[in-house]
Design a protein around this motif. Sequence first.
Motif, PDB file in Angstrom:
ATOM      1  N   VAL A 382       0.961  -1.328  -0.354  1.00  0.00           N
ATOM      2  CA  VAL A 382      -0.165  -0.107   0.141  1.00  0.00           C
ATOM      3  C   VAL A 382       1.020   0.983   0.165  1.00  0.00           C
ATOM      4  O   VAL A 382       1.862   1.148   0.638  1.00  0.00           O
ATOM      5  CB  VAL A 382      -1.004  -0.264   1.326  1.00  0.00           C
ATOM      6  CG1 VAL A 382      -2.095   1.538   1.228  1.00  0.00           C
ATOM      7  CG2 VAL A 382      -1.471  -1.152   1.348  1.00  0.00           C
ATOM      8  N   GLN A 383       0.901   1.959  -1.328  1.00  0.00           N
ATOM      9  CA  GLN A 383       1.893   3.402  -0.957  1.00  0.00           C
ATOM     10  C   GLN A 383       0.884   4.451  -0.764  1.00  0.00           C
ATOM     11  O   GLN A 383       0.256   4.645  -1.141  1.00  0.00           O
ATOM     12  CB  GLN A 383       2.067   3.246  -2.741  1.00  0.00           C
ATOM     13  CG  GLN A 383       3.498   4.078  -2.867  1.00  0.00           C
ATOM     14  CD  GLN A 383       3.468   4.467  -3.965  1.00  0.00           C
ATOM     15  OE1 GLN A 383       2.333   5.699  -4.718  1.00  0.00           O
ATOM     16  NE2 GLN A 383       4.413   4.656  -4.925  1.00  0.00           N
ATOM     17  N   ARG A 466       3.479  -4.318   7.992  1.00  0.00           N
ATOM     18  CA  ARG A 466       4.596  -3.068   8.702  1.00  0.00           C
ATOM     19  C   ARG A 466       4.622  -2.356   7.611  1.00  0.00           C
ATOM     20  O   ARG A 466       4.449  -2.047   6.713  1.00  0.00           O
ATOM     21  CB  ARG A 466       5.628  -4.022   7.577  1.00  0.00           C
ATOM     22  CG  ARG A 466       5.918  -6.039   8.230  1.00  0.00           C
ATOM     23  CD  ARG A 466       7.179  -6.822   7.178  1.00  0.00           C
ATOM     24  NE  ARG A 466       7.174  -7.805   8.106  1.00  0.00           N
ATOM     25  CZ  ARG A 466       6.415  -8.540   7.550  1.00  0.00           C
ATOM     26  NH1 ARG A 466       5.232  -8.603   6.717  1.00  0.00           N
ATOM     27  NH2 ARG A 466       6.350  -9.996   7.707  1.00  0.00           N
ATOM     28  N   THR A 467       5.394  -1.476   8.389  1.00  0.00           N
ATOM     29  CA  THR A 467       5.500   0.317   7.726  1.00  0.00           C
ATOM     30  C   THR A 467       7.169  -0.092   7.181  1.00  0.00           C
ATOM     31  O   THR A 467       7.979  -0.578   8.326  1.00  0.00           O
ATOM     32  CB  THR A 467       5.214   1.412   7.955  1.00  0.00           C
ATOM     33  OG1 THR A 467       6.320   1.529   9.062  1.00  0.00           O
ATOM     34  CG2 THR A 467       3.605   0.934   8.455  1.00  0.00           C
ATOM     35  N   LEU A 483       0.756  -7.221   4.888  1.00  0.00           N
ATOM     36  CA  LEU A 483       0.531  -5.743   4.300  1.00  0.00           C
ATOM     37  C   LEU A 483       1.761  -5.093   4.670  1.00  0.00           C
ATOM     38  O   LEU A 483       2.110  -4.452   5.988  1.00  0.00           O
ATOM     39  CB  LEU A 483      -0.919  -5.498   5.207  1.00  0.00           C
ATOM     40  CG  LEU A 483      -1.887  -5.976   5.133  1.00  0.00           C
ATOM     41  CD1 LEU A 483      -3.105  -5.037   5.637  1.00  0.00           C
ATOM     42  CD2 LEU A 483      -2.178  -5.847   3.478  1.00  0.00           C
ATOM     43  N   VAL A 484       1.847  -4.508   3.701  1.00  0.00           N
ATOM     44  CA  VAL A 484       3.262  -2.842   3.649  1.00  0.00           C
ATOM     45  C   VAL A 484       2.796  -2.162   3.683  1.00  0.00           C
ATOM     46  O   VAL A 484       2.220  -1.717   2.207  1.00  0.00           O
ATOM     47  CB  VAL A 484       4.603  -4.016   2.888  1.00  0.00           C
ATOM     48  CG1 VAL A 484       5.586  -2.732   2.544  1.00  0.00           C
ATOM     49  CG2 VAL A 484       4.817  -5.119   2.844  1.00  0.00           C
ATOM     50  N   ILE A 485       2.630  -1.362   4.381  1.00  0.00           N
ATOM     51  CA  ILE A 485       2.672   0.433   4.213  1.00  0.00           C
ATOM     52  C   ILE A 485       3.832   1.650   4.140  1.00  0.00           C
ATOM     53  O   ILE A 485       4.255   1.058   4.245  1.00  0.00           O
ATOM     54  CB  ILE A 485       1.781   0.911   4.971  1.00  0.00           C
ATOM     55  CG1 ILE A 485       0.724  -0.034   5.236  1.00  0.00           C
ATOM     56  CG2 ILE A 485       1.074   2.655   4.882  1.00  0.00           C
ATOM     57  CD1 ILE A 485      -0.056  -0.832   5.847  1.00  0.00           C
ATOM     58  N   PRO A 492       9.647  -1.819   0.139  1.00  0.00           N
ATOM     59  CA  PRO A 492      10.635  -3.013  -0.093  1.00  0.00           C
ATOM     60  C   PRO A 492       9.772  -4.147  -1.089  1.00  0.00           C
ATOM     61  O   PRO A 492       8.710  -4.209  -1.618  1.00  0.00           O
ATOM     62  CB  PRO A 492      10.366  -3.484   1.199  1.00  0.00           C
ATOM     63  CG  PRO A 492       9.028  -2.818   1.804  1.00  0.00           C
ATOM     64  CD  PRO A 492       9.013  -2.045   0.993  1.00  0.00           C
ATOM     65  N   VAL A 493      11.232  -4.879  -1.465  1.00  0.00           N
ATOM     66  CA  VAL A 493      10.971  -5.770  -2.605  1.00  0.00           C
ATOM     67  C   VAL A 493      10.415  -6.995  -2.227  1.00  0.00           C
ATOM     68  O   VAL A 493      10.860  -6.995  -1.330  1.00  0.00           O
ATOM     69  CB  VAL A 493      12.510  -6.011  -3.525  1.00  0.00           C
ATOM     70  CG1 VAL A 493      12.288  -7.479  -4.108  1.00  0.00           C
ATOM     71  CG2 VAL A 493      12.330  -5.115  -3.934  1.00  0.00           C
ATOM     72  N   ALA A 494       9.482  -7.494  -2.274  1.00  0.00           N
ATOM     73  CA  ALA A 494       8.874  -8.808  -1.730  1.00  0.00           C
ATOM     74  C   ALA A 494       9.163 -10.367  -2.630  1.00  0.00           C
ATOM     75  O   ALA A 494       9.103 -10.298  -4.361  1.00  0.00           O
ATOM     76  CB  ALA A 494       7.170  -9.002  -1.777  1.00  0.00           C
TER      77      ALA A 494
END
Length: 662
Positions: A382-383, A466-467, A483-485, A492-494
């Motif tokens: 999520v950007q 994670r942020t 979830l990555v905000i 970050p690269v997943a």
Amino acid sequence: MTGTTRSDRRPADGSPVARVCVDVPLAHLDRPFDYLVPAELDASAVPGVRVKVRFAGQLVDGWLLERVDASGHTGRLAYLEKVVSPEPVLSPEVARLARAVADRYAGSLADVLRLAVPPRHARVEKETREPTAPDAGPPPDPARPDAPDGWRDYPAGPAYLRALADGRAPRAVWSALPGEDWAARYAESVAATVAGGRGAVVVVADNRDLERLDVAVGAALGPGRHVCLSAALGPARRYRAFLAARRGDVPVVIGTRAAMFAPVERLGLVAVWDDGDDLHAEPRAPYPHTREVLLTRAQLAEAGALVGGYARTAEAQLLLETGWAREVVADRATVRARTPAIAPTGDDPQLARDPGAATARLPSLAWTAARDAVRADLPVLVQVPRRGYLPSVSCADCRTPARCPHCAGPLALPSATAAPACRWCGRVAAAYACPECGGRRLRAAVTGARRTAEELGRAFPGVPVRTSGREEVLAEVPGGAGLVIATPGAEPVADGGYGAVLLLDSWALLTRADLRAGEEALRRWLAAAALARPAAAGGRVVVVADGGLAPVQALLRWDAGWFAARELAERRELGFPPAVRMASVTGVPAAVADLLDETRLPDGAEVLGPVPADGERERMLVRVPRARAAALADALHAAAGARSARKAADPVRLRVDPLDLF
């Protein structure tokens, strides 16, 4: 110099005159000064060394540019006082480049050399030089069948590598595919250049990209064949890397902005990744941009060039339209196969299904994409354009923006339980009351990354959240559900790619009062969307924006070239950079008027303004056709020199091609 007095000094026998750039930041002194080389310093006073000289009665630093047989100065010449170090840190190629950059940006050579040559570290100079790593043989020839396949996704890619390996100077603007291992492609270009017997300089925007590139180049070249050059390394490590390049111990230098002047022998390639990132703009005078320095360097050294990114700037598009560079892109079939499924939330079909999508921060389409990815055990990115919790708040009753009662700065909420505080002066406004209606309740005007993480954490219980942002930037995240905000640039690269990428609060990027707002929005969106899986593997991207907007259309089609050509055409019609050359003059009104009165502007120049700057200062813009760019820079530099010669009290800041015009 033991046992030698000033009266006993005699000049060196051969080429006794040294031309020195004195490190004095005054525009009217931007020229070499001649000094005599004393006989006792003859061996150590070689071009490129640091020296000490007497100037206006003071002992100042300088760089010895060259030695000649005679001086055009008719008066008596002073002697060099000291050679600071026998290490010739300034190469002839970098000296020529520094002069060209100074002239382009209406600056002084001394200012550019301060950027090009890091401060001396005496202990590092005295270290025993490490033996050059044994040559493990040249990198694989890109033309051979066993060469890496990455560039074969781009029809012009293999030919570009062959040209580098053959010692030619190809120049390319590269549009990377989604999911592309751009660092590996750059490493392959560097390996081809080294195979052709030449060196390379590659510049990236930040240290996270540098770490990724370091691994890729190390794998392509083997150990001991390159160094990293970055201001974040610290004085000793930075100077050690600089000396390794200057002494010819390594053929390749990679780094951040500090590496754009790296002294590489037999330069064959200069490359920059993501040239639209504002970190490539030097904040110190004369404010050069990495892309422009590297392109100037390629021109002077007859080297190849590579300007790459997921997005494309109008400046890169201009290189293509003028024929200076060639386009390296994939065909549309390959683009479609590699691109995730991308959808906007503001088009008519979506609004028919979800009328609230026009105003909702997380419309049902975005919600569904995140839920489906989590159920498939895939991560979601999520950007969010703004960091913090609630970086902007307003009155809950009348919607008036909440301002600090002391300095009128914007109020923000740092957390769910904290009192509102001013973002300018830091004062807490615990008893805030709206000056319009007297209301004491506040509502979110702008939602930050931490508040978004809190909301999504409640919506997806049990899913890791994670942020990644200013406080802590993550490089990688695992591939399971999560979830990555992240704020733009901190994604970050997943592992395996993201199942869904949500681009929220698009209005915050698109409505900025900036010439590059659309270009910058698309650059940030493409960088995030490139981390998603292809559509065939379940990758989805949802942008919360109207699908009819040009940046959104470019994202949907993954066609940065179309948008860049459109942007350049509009700027050419309106008379904005890079179709024209602009310079900004900023200072107190009297000083700005004084400098412009001194300036002999070239034919066709337009003066725009004034507009308010910060504090009591104002800014004027000067616009000229590109053919008159050099004349404008010369005129502004001469005017600045006239003011410094008469010791004008109020300073004026000159910037050629400023990134921000509004």
